[in-house]
Motif scaffolding. Structure first.
Motif, PDB file in Angstrom:
ATOM      1  N   ALA A  87     -12.009 -30.837  -3.516  1.00  0.00           N
ATOM      2  CA  ALA A  87     -13.416 -30.605  -3.836  1.00  0.00           C
ATOM      3  C   ALA A  87     -13.639 -30.313  -5.315  1.00  0.00           C
ATOM      4  CB  ALA A  87     -13.967 -29.450  -2.996  1.00  0.00           C
ATOM      5  N   ILE A 115      -7.142 -41.015   5.538  1.00  0.00           N
ATOM      6  CA  ILE A 115      -8.368 -41.001   6.333  1.00  0.00           C
ATOM      7  C   ILE A 115      -8.830 -42.430   6.630  1.00  0.00           C
ATOM      8  CG2 ILE A 115     -10.808 -40.325   6.352  1.00  0.00           C
ATOM      9  CD1 ILE A 115     -10.003 -37.912   4.631  1.00  0.00           C
TER      10      ILE A 115
ATOM     11  N   ILE B 115     -16.356 -40.503  11.311  1.00  0.00           N
ATOM     12  CA  ILE B 115     -15.121 -40.626  10.535  1.00  0.00           C
ATOM     13  C   ILE B 115     -14.474 -41.982  10.781  1.00  0.00           C
ATOM     14  CG2 ILE B 115     -12.794 -39.688  10.198  1.00  0.00           C
ATOM     15  CD1 ILE B 115     -13.946 -36.936  10.907  1.00  0.00           C
ATOM     16  N   PRO B 119     -14.973 -43.970   7.009  1.00  0.00           N
ATOM     17  CA  PRO B 119     -13.929 -43.063   6.533  1.00  0.00           C
ATOM     18  C   PRO B 119     -14.329 -42.337   5.247  1.00  0.00           C
ATOM     19  CG  PRO B 119     -13.085 -45.302   6.839  1.00  0.00           C
ATOM     20  CD  PRO B 119     -14.514 -45.333   7.222  1.00  0.00           C
ATOM     21  N   GLY B 122     -16.200 -39.448   6.103  1.00  0.00           N
ATOM     22  CA  GLY B 122     -15.280 -38.465   6.670  1.00  0.00           C
ATOM     23  C   GLY B 122     -14.589 -37.686   5.569  1.00  0.00           C
ATOM     24  N   ALA B 123     -14.155 -38.410   4.561  1.00  0.00           N
ATOM     25  CA  ALA B 123     -13.483 -37.761   3.436  1.00  0.00           C
ATOM     26  C   ALA B 123     -14.444 -36.817   2.715  1.00  0.00           C
ATOM     27  CB  ALA B 123     -12.954 -38.817   2.469  1.00  0.00           C
ATOM     28  N   LEU B 125     -16.949 -35.350   4.019  1.00  0.00           N
ATOM     29  CA  LEU B 125     -17.152 -34.208   4.907  1.00  0.00           C
ATOM     30  C   LEU B 125     -16.009 -33.201   4.728  1.00  0.00           C
ATOM     31  CD1 LEU B 125     -18.955 -33.108   7.100  1.00  0.00           C
ATOM     32  CD2 LEU B 125     -17.700 -34.468   8.776  1.00  0.00           C
ATOM     33  N   LEU B 126     -14.805 -33.718   4.650  1.00  0.00           N
ATOM     34  CA  LEU B 126     -13.655 -32.848   4.415  1.00  0.00           C
ATOM     35  C   LEU B 126     -13.825 -32.112   3.095  1.00  0.00           C
ATOM     36  CD1 LEU B 126     -10.826 -31.852   5.143  1.00  0.00           C
ATOM     37  CD2 LEU B 126      -9.891 -33.893   4.029  1.00  0.00           C
ATOM     38  N   SER B 127     -14.278 -32.853   2.112  1.00  0.00           N
ATOM     39  CA  SER B 127     -14.513 -32.284   0.793  1.00  0.00           C
ATOM     40  C   SER B 127     -15.495 -31.118   0.859  1.00  0.00           C
ATOM     41  CB  SER B 127     -15.059 -33.391  -0.099  1.00  0.00           C
ATOM     42  OG  SER B 127     -14.874 -33.089  -1.439  1.00  0.00           O
ATOM     43  N   ALA B 129     -16.211 -29.353   3.518  1.00  0.00           N
ATOM     44  CA  ALA B 129     -15.604 -28.267   4.284  1.00  0.00           C
ATOM     45  C   ALA B 129     -14.683 -27.446   3.391  1.00  0.00           C
ATOM     46  CB  ALA B 129     -14.826 -28.829   5.475  1.00  0.00           C
ATOM     47  N   VAL B 130     -13.971 -28.142   2.511  1.00  0.00           N
ATOM     48  CA  VAL B 130     -13.067 -27.461   1.595  1.00  0.00           C
ATOM     49  C   VAL B 130     -13.855 -26.628   0.582  1.00  0.00           C
ATOM     50  CG1 VAL B 130     -11.506 -27.880  -0.325  1.00  0.00           C
ATOM     51  CG2 VAL B 130     -11.123 -29.023   1.856  1.00  0.00           C
ATOM     52  N   VAL B 234     -18.604 -31.082  -6.684  1.00  0.00           N
ATOM     53  CA  VAL B 234     -17.589 -31.580  -5.759  1.00  0.00           C
ATOM     54  C   VAL B 234     -16.958 -32.872  -6.283  1.00  0.00           C
ATOM     55  CG1 VAL B 234     -17.289 -32.619  -3.484  1.00  0.00           C
ATOM     56  CG2 VAL B 234     -18.466 -30.440  -3.713  1.00  0.00           C
ATOM     57  N   GLU B 235     -15.664 -32.897  -6.212  1.00  0.00           N
ATOM     58  CA  GLU B 235     -14.856 -33.993  -6.732  1.00  0.00           C
ATOM     59  C   GLU B 235     -14.832 -35.161  -5.749  1.00  0.00           C
ATOM     60  OE1 GLU B 235     -13.424 -34.129  -9.483  1.00  0.00           O
ATOM     61  OE2 GLU B 235     -12.018 -35.798  -9.264  1.00  0.00           O
ATOM     62  N   TRP B 238     -11.095 -39.131  -5.316  1.00  0.00           N
ATOM     63  CA  TRP B 238     -10.024 -39.497  -4.393  1.00  0.00           C
ATOM     64  C   TRP B 238     -10.524 -40.189  -3.140  1.00  0.00           C
ATOM     65  CZ3 TRP B 238     -10.053 -37.239   0.507  1.00  0.00           C
ATOM     66  CH2 TRP B 238     -11.002 -36.211   0.659  1.00  0.00           C
ATOM     67  N   LEU B 239     -11.833 -40.325  -2.995  1.00  0.00           N
ATOM     68  CA  LEU B 239     -12.369 -40.902  -1.766  1.00  0.00           C
ATOM     69  C   LEU B 239     -11.941 -42.364  -1.604  1.00  0.00           C
ATOM     70  CD1 LEU B 239     -16.037 -39.567  -1.760  1.00  0.00           C
ATOM     71  CD2 LEU B 239     -13.982 -38.520  -0.837  1.00  0.00           C
ATOM     72  N   PRO B 240     -11.735 -42.778  -0.369  1.00  0.00           N
ATOM     73  CA  PRO B 240     -11.451 -44.200  -0.137  1.00  0.00           C
ATOM     74  C   PRO B 240     -12.723 -45.000  -0.383  1.00  0.00           C
ATOM     75  CG  PRO B 240     -11.719 -43.059   1.955  1.00  0.00           C
ATOM     76  CD  PRO B 240     -11.772 -42.009   0.878  1.00  0.00           C
ATOM     77  N   ARG B 243     -16.662 -48.553   3.646  1.00  0.00           N
ATOM     78  CA  ARG B 243     -16.315 -49.727   4.455  1.00  0.00           C
ATOM     79  C   ARG B 243     -17.502 -50.655   4.530  1.00  0.00           C
ATOM     80  NH1 ARG B 243     -13.587 -48.290   9.594  1.00  0.00           N
ATOM     81  NH2 ARG B 243     -11.923 -47.994   8.092  1.00  0.00           N
TER      82      ARG B 243
END
Lengths: 243, 243
Positions: A87, A115, B115, B119, B122-123, B125-127, B129-130, B234-235, B238-240, B243
């Motif tokens: 993050a 992911i 997710i 994806p 999803g990433a 979202l993880l970000s 959450a972090v 927020v960084e 690194w996200l894919p 799609r």
DNA sequence: CGCACCTTTGAATGAGATCAAAGATGGTGG
DNA sequence: CCACCATCTTTGATCTCATTCAAAGGTGCG
């Protein structure tokens, strides 16, 4: 003993396919050792790597403007360290080796790739991140609303439970490679007061201390004193199917 | 004003494709209103729904064995509420409406589907959450290692910053629909002591209070007193790819 | 063997809690 | 529209848990 990898950790919550297993194993291709006390990630500094803990203990901490330190989390084998880098480009926390450790470093973009290729593992990762958040919430409650004795008991209880999850003997001795100052920095107390609380817990025959070890004499009472809540196992019913 | 959706929130961190935008919008098909004080999710109870906050404030809290309450987090428009349900079938926390609110409920499995299909979201979202986890860590440091005045300042500062992120006027009045007891439960203080600390902050001309509102008179000093750290955005490097 | 660091204990101090009670405020029903 | 009651805020006095300060043991490592 005391060593666990990513695949083992994830496998505790879902049955992994061969390809998922392989993908997780690939996070552990690199390996790096650090000495006790070494700083793995430094607060405010730009960092690009995350780590899987292979063996040993670490902690994450923050240094406040007034110079005091707060330890926010301990990390054990199988844990992911450095998640905040997903993050923030600059680490909000310092990560320090409590014991000699072995880590598996990997780049941030590998998480993105994981992911994308294995959405189910991505979901599981989110799940674990959320579980972590709940652990943080529990600690907030402990710091905000419980007296010193309870906080120390809670920390020992957490360590006890986590070590047991990694396969320590039931009533056996548990390593406690932390100074009382460390424990104070984790519980928001002074080292002096930590010492007194530990003495009380020992006098009450709840724990026994010797050297860098402690033993839980009365698990039920320790949990009660700590206000320990056994969080049910991580939920996986909502995960998408494996690809 | 004061209302924000999921797509807006995610869009602050990455440029969304049309299909991503649509997928996020679909989380807001349902809508449900609650009155101030209503309990949206009850601790220990089985819950299946998560929520996007459309408008209003909420908080998450935990009740300890000794009967005291700790508020762990406030939720504002655009926030996701109930994330712990992604890890635990029974909610570890109570979620309560601070003001009258409007929420968009959705099922857990929708997160899994999101997710799988997107994806990158999803990433992200993880970000998020972090990032949340980091906010928790900051609060742990505040509770563990700072005096009462600082904690109250930190809470006001957080509210100030978050409201500004939602588009409140610079030096304008900010709603504060919390009782001093609520503030105490969030900062780990008694309502009486919160009152004293607020008075001091007002006497020092850092804030001004009137009715259910407050105004920041000296932002720099508030931030300094609060030990506020502006976490960089927020960084997303690194996200894919989408799609 | 000696030094650095950690643990332990005592005594004094202080920040915040507790107890108590007097004002404000606002929502509700008559 | 007003009166009433519940809830919230404010202030004072006292108490207590944890901190601070100080100094004497332990422990282990180089």
């Amino acid at each position: 003993m005391g060593a666990e990898g990513l695949a083992e950790r994830f496998g505790k919550h879902a049955r992994l396919t061969a390809s998922e297993q392989a993908a997780l194993d690939r996070f552990e291709e690199q390996q790096r050792s650090y000495r006790r006390g070494a700083v793995v990630i430094r607060e405010q500094e730009n960092a690009r790597e995350l780590f899987v803990v292979r063996s040993g203990w670490l902690h994450s901490s923050v240094v406040l403007g007034n110079g005091s330190r707060q330890i926010t989390r301990f990390h054990f084998p199988g844990d992911l360290v450095g998640l905040p880098l997903l993050a923030f480009p600059d680490s909000p926390e310092t990560v320090t080796a409590v014991t000699d450790i072995v880590l598996h470093p990997f780049g941030r973009e590998r998480v993105g790739a994981l992911i994308a290729e294995h959405p189910r593992l991505g979901a599981l990762l989110l799940s674990l991140a959320v579980a972590d958040r709940v652990a943080f919430a529990d600690r907030i409650a402990s710091l905000g609303r419980t007296p010193a004795r309870t906080r120390v008991a809670a920390l020992l209880c957490e360590i006890y439970m986590r070590m047991r999850g990694l396969g320590t003997a039931e009533g056996g001795p548990i390593p406690l490679p932390l100074t009382q100052e460390d424990i104070g920095d984790a519980t928001g107390l002074t080292a002096v007061h930590v010492n007194r609380m530990m003495r009380v817990l020992a006098e009450d025959r709840i724990i026994e201390r010797r050297g860098g070890m402690f033993r839980v004499l009365d698990e039920a009472r320790l949990c009660a004193d700590a206000g320990f809540l056994d969080r049910s196992p991580v939920e996986t019913g909502w995960l998408p199917p494996p690809r």
